[in-house]
Design a protein around this motif. Structure first.
Motif, PDB file in Angstrom:
ATOM      1  N   MET A 122      -4.938 -55.297  -6.853  1.00 43.78           N
ATOM      2  CA  MET A 122      -3.483 -55.126  -6.799  1.00 43.78           C
ATOM      3  C   MET A 122      -2.978 -54.578  -8.125  1.00 43.78           C
ATOM      4  O   MET A 122      -2.459 -55.304  -8.972  1.00 43.78           O
ATOM      5  CB  MET A 122      -2.821 -56.455  -6.462  1.00 43.78           C
ATOM      6  CG  MET A 122      -3.122 -56.929  -5.049  1.00 43.78           C
ATOM      7  SD  MET A 122      -2.311 -58.494  -4.682  1.00 43.78           S
ATOM      8  CE  MET A 122      -3.219 -59.572  -5.795  1.00 43.78           C
ATOM      9  N   GLN A 123      -3.128 -53.277  -8.290  1.00 45.47           N
ATOM     10  CA  GLN A 123      -2.777 -52.647  -9.553  1.00 45.47           C
ATOM     11  C   GLN A 123      -1.267 -52.645  -9.818  1.00 45.47           C
ATOM     12  O   GLN A 123      -0.836 -52.481 -10.957  1.00 45.47           O
ATOM     13  CB  GLN A 123      -3.315 -51.217  -9.585  1.00 45.47           C
ATOM     14  CG  GLN A 123      -4.835 -51.149  -9.715  1.00 45.47           C
ATOM     15  CD  GLN A 123      -5.313 -51.860 -10.964  1.00 45.47           C
ATOM     16  OE1 GLN A 123      -4.945 -51.498 -12.077  1.00 45.47           O
ATOM     17  NE2 GLN A 123      -6.131 -52.883 -10.786  1.00 45.47           N
ATOM     18  N   THR A 124      -0.466 -52.850  -8.771  1.00 49.22           N
ATOM     19  CA  THR A 124       0.984 -52.925  -8.982  1.00 49.22           C
ATOM     20  C   THR A 124       1.327 -54.095  -9.894  1.00 49.22           C
ATOM     21  O   THR A 124       2.223 -53.984 -10.742  1.00 49.22           O
ATOM     22  CB  THR A 124       1.719 -53.078  -7.634  1.00 49.22           C
ATOM     23  OG1 THR A 124       1.492 -51.906  -6.848  1.00 49.22           O
ATOM     24  CG2 THR A 124       3.216 -53.243  -7.854  1.00 49.22           C
ATOM     25  N   GLN A 141       1.987 -45.626  -4.259  1.00 44.90           N
ATOM     26  CA  GLN A 141       0.866 -45.481  -3.333  1.00 44.90           C
ATOM     27  C   GLN A 141       0.287 -46.805  -2.864  1.00 44.90           C
ATOM     28  O   GLN A 141      -0.156 -46.918  -1.715  1.00 44.90           O
ATOM     29  CB  GLN A 141      -0.226 -44.629  -3.984  1.00 44.90           C
ATOM     30  CG  GLN A 141       0.227 -43.212  -4.292  1.00 44.90           C
ATOM     31  CD  GLN A 141      -0.754 -42.437  -5.156  1.00 44.90           C
ATOM     32  OE1 GLN A 141      -1.901 -42.856  -5.345  1.00 44.90           O
ATOM     33  NE2 GLN A 141      -0.306 -41.318  -5.690  1.00 44.90           N
ATOM     34  N   GLU A 142       0.280 -47.822  -3.722  1.00 44.45           N
ATOM     35  CA  GLU A 142      -0.293 -49.094  -3.307  1.00 44.45           C
ATOM     36  C   GLU A 142       0.598 -49.803  -2.297  1.00 44.45           C
ATOM     37  O   GLU A 142       0.125 -50.575  -1.465  1.00 44.45           O
ATOM     38  CB  GLU A 142      -0.526 -49.988  -4.526  1.00 44.45           C
ATOM     39  CG  GLU A 142      -1.368 -51.207  -4.202  1.00 44.45           C
ATOM     40  CD  GLU A 142      -1.771 -51.986  -5.441  1.00 44.45           C
ATOM     41  OE1 GLU A 142      -2.952 -52.380  -5.531  1.00 44.45           O
ATOM     42  OE2 GLU A 142      -0.913 -52.207  -6.313  1.00 44.45           O
ATOM     43  N   HIS A 202      13.018 -51.621  -1.386  1.00 43.10           N
ATOM     44  CA  HIS A 202      14.108 -51.619  -2.355  1.00 43.10           C
ATOM     45  C   HIS A 202      13.662 -52.142  -3.715  1.00 43.10           C
ATOM     46  O   HIS A 202      14.185 -51.716  -4.750  1.00 43.10           O
ATOM     47  CB  HIS A 202      15.314 -52.414  -1.836  1.00 43.10           C
ATOM     48  CG  HIS A 202      15.050 -53.851  -1.530  1.00 43.10           C
ATOM     49  ND1 HIS A 202      14.264 -54.259  -0.473  1.00 43.10           N
ATOM     50  CD2 HIS A 202      15.473 -54.995  -2.134  1.00 43.10           C
ATOM     51  CE1 HIS A 202      14.212 -55.584  -0.432  1.00 43.10           C
ATOM     52  NE2 HIS A 202      14.931 -56.055  -1.444  1.00 43.10           N
ATOM     53  N   HIS A 203      12.669 -53.007  -3.729  1.00 42.60           N
ATOM     54  CA  HIS A 203      12.110 -53.460  -5.000  1.00 42.60           C
ATOM     55  C   HIS A 203      11.283 -52.346  -5.641  1.00 42.60           C
ATOM     56  O   HIS A 203      11.286 -52.176  -6.864  1.00 42.60           O
ATOM     57  CB  HIS A 203      11.250 -54.699  -4.797  1.00 42.60           C
ATOM     58  CG  HIS A 203      12.034 -55.908  -4.404  1.00 42.60           C
ATOM     59  ND1 HIS A 203      11.503 -56.955  -3.670  1.00 42.60           N
ATOM     60  CD2 HIS A 203      13.334 -56.249  -4.654  1.00 42.60           C
ATOM     61  CE1 HIS A 203      12.430 -57.870  -3.473  1.00 42.60           C
ATOM     62  NE2 HIS A 203      13.547 -57.464  -4.050  1.00 42.60           N
ATOM     63  N   LYS A 204      10.586 -51.604  -4.809  1.00 48.42           N
ATOM     64  CA  LYS A 204       9.811 -50.476  -5.326  1.00 48.42           C
ATOM     65  C   LYS A 204      10.732 -49.466  -6.017  1.00 48.42           C
ATOM     66  O   LYS A 204      10.438 -48.982  -7.118  1.00 48.42           O
ATOM     67  CB  LYS A 204       9.058 -49.795  -4.177  1.00 48.42           C
ATOM     68  CG  LYS A 204       8.144 -48.663  -4.622  1.00 48.42           C
ATOM     69  CD  LYS A 204       7.656 -47.831  -3.444  1.00 48.42           C
ATOM     70  CE  LYS A 204       6.935 -48.661  -2.408  1.00 48.42           C
ATOM     71  NZ  LYS A 204       6.420 -47.814  -1.297  1.00 48.42           N
ATOM     72  N   LYS A 205      11.854 -49.164  -5.391  1.00 46.46           N
ATOM     73  CA  LYS A 205      12.800 -48.212  -5.975  1.00 46.46           C
ATOM     74  C   LYS A 205      13.333 -48.717  -7.313  1.00 46.46           C
ATOM     75  O   LYS A 205      13.493 -47.944  -8.265  1.00 46.46           O
ATOM     76  CB  LYS A 205      13.951 -47.954  -5.000  1.00 46.46           C
ATOM     77  CG  LYS A 205      13.547 -47.190  -3.748  1.00 46.46           C
ATOM     78  CD  LYS A 205      14.727 -47.015  -2.800  1.00 46.46           C
ATOM     79  CE  LYS A 205      14.316 -46.283  -1.532  1.00 46.46           C
ATOM     80  NZ  LYS A 205      15.453 -46.162  -0.575  1.00 46.46           N
TER      81      LYS A 205
END
Length: 236
Positions: A1-3, A31-32, A38-41
């Motif tokens: 889980m590289q995020t 990509q992961e 919305h958290h990604k943004k």
């Protein structure tokens, strides 16, 4: 889980290598697909704030936010044990858990340093990482709520972690605490604020006495939300 590794880097003291890896970090988050959309943004927007930023300016802003007071300290146990002797045992328990998973610390930071904790979680299975992170969410959500009160973009990291692991049961009380506690007076009232506190993550100091026990008992769990909230209400 590289995020989770990316979130660890974003929450760490800014280094030149970090600013040089912004594109790679953004690609991992995209990509992961570990985070809610919305958290990604929000995390990608936080990454973008570093683009074109002078390293010294980024470091100065980081120190001003996280290193000048207790409210936003990035050490988990500081928010529960303060400087009491219980904190030392909690550190030992957490370090034993790291060792039982084959995770070796290659940094001078204490085991409860949140970026280090996230780096450890990034190397675990998703279900186990989510559970360990969820057990630490009372502290992480408090930090996130305090960042919300300050209107700071770093809140994106803690929102993302809550989205991944789940919000704590006491979230409403935690947010109320952050909204009503006033200014961080750590530097002004040092002696009063750093007094010993009877709050424990593990309850018993001998719960985790060896690596086998460390693998089965979570040393970051907060056993009583009433104790946690009471400890912070006493710090106003």
């Amino acid at each position: 889980m590289q995020t989770l590794k990316v979130l660890s880097l974003l929450l760490s003291y800014p280094e030149a290598e970090t600013l040089e890896a912004l594109d790679e970090m953004a690609a991992v988050v995209e990509q992961e697909n570990l985070l809610l959309d919305h958290h990604k943004k929000s995390v990608l927007a936080l990454i973008d704030t570093y683009r074109g930023t002078d390293l010294l300016d980024a470091q100065e802003a980081y120190v001003a936010l996280f290193d000048r007071g207790r409210f936003l300290s990035l050490h988990i146990f500081e928010h529960v044990h303060g400087e009491s002797r219980d904190r030392g045992q909690a550190m030992v328990n957490l370090l034993q858990m790291y060792e039982s998973h084959g995770f070796e610390m290659s940094t001078h930071e204490l085991p409860d340093y949140i970026p280090l904790f996230l780096e450890f979680l990034s190397q675990q299975e998703r279900a186990e990482a989510a559970q360990l992170l969820h057990d630490a969410m009372p502290v992480l959500s408090l930090l996130g709520a305090r960042l919300i009160e300050r209107g700071n973009d770093f809140r994106a990291i803690f929102d993302a972690l809550a989205g991944f692991a789940g919000e704590p049961e006491a979230l409403a009380e935690i947010r109320q605490q952050a909204a009503t506690e006033g200014e961080d007076e750590t530097l002004v009232n040092m002696d009063e604020i750093w007094e010993e506190e009877a709050v424990s993550f593990m309850g018993s100091g001998d719960v985790c006495t060896n690596q086998t026990a460390a693998a089965t008992v979570n040393p970051v769990i907060i056993t009583s939300r009433e104790q946690f909230l009471a400890a912070h209400s006493n710090r106003k």
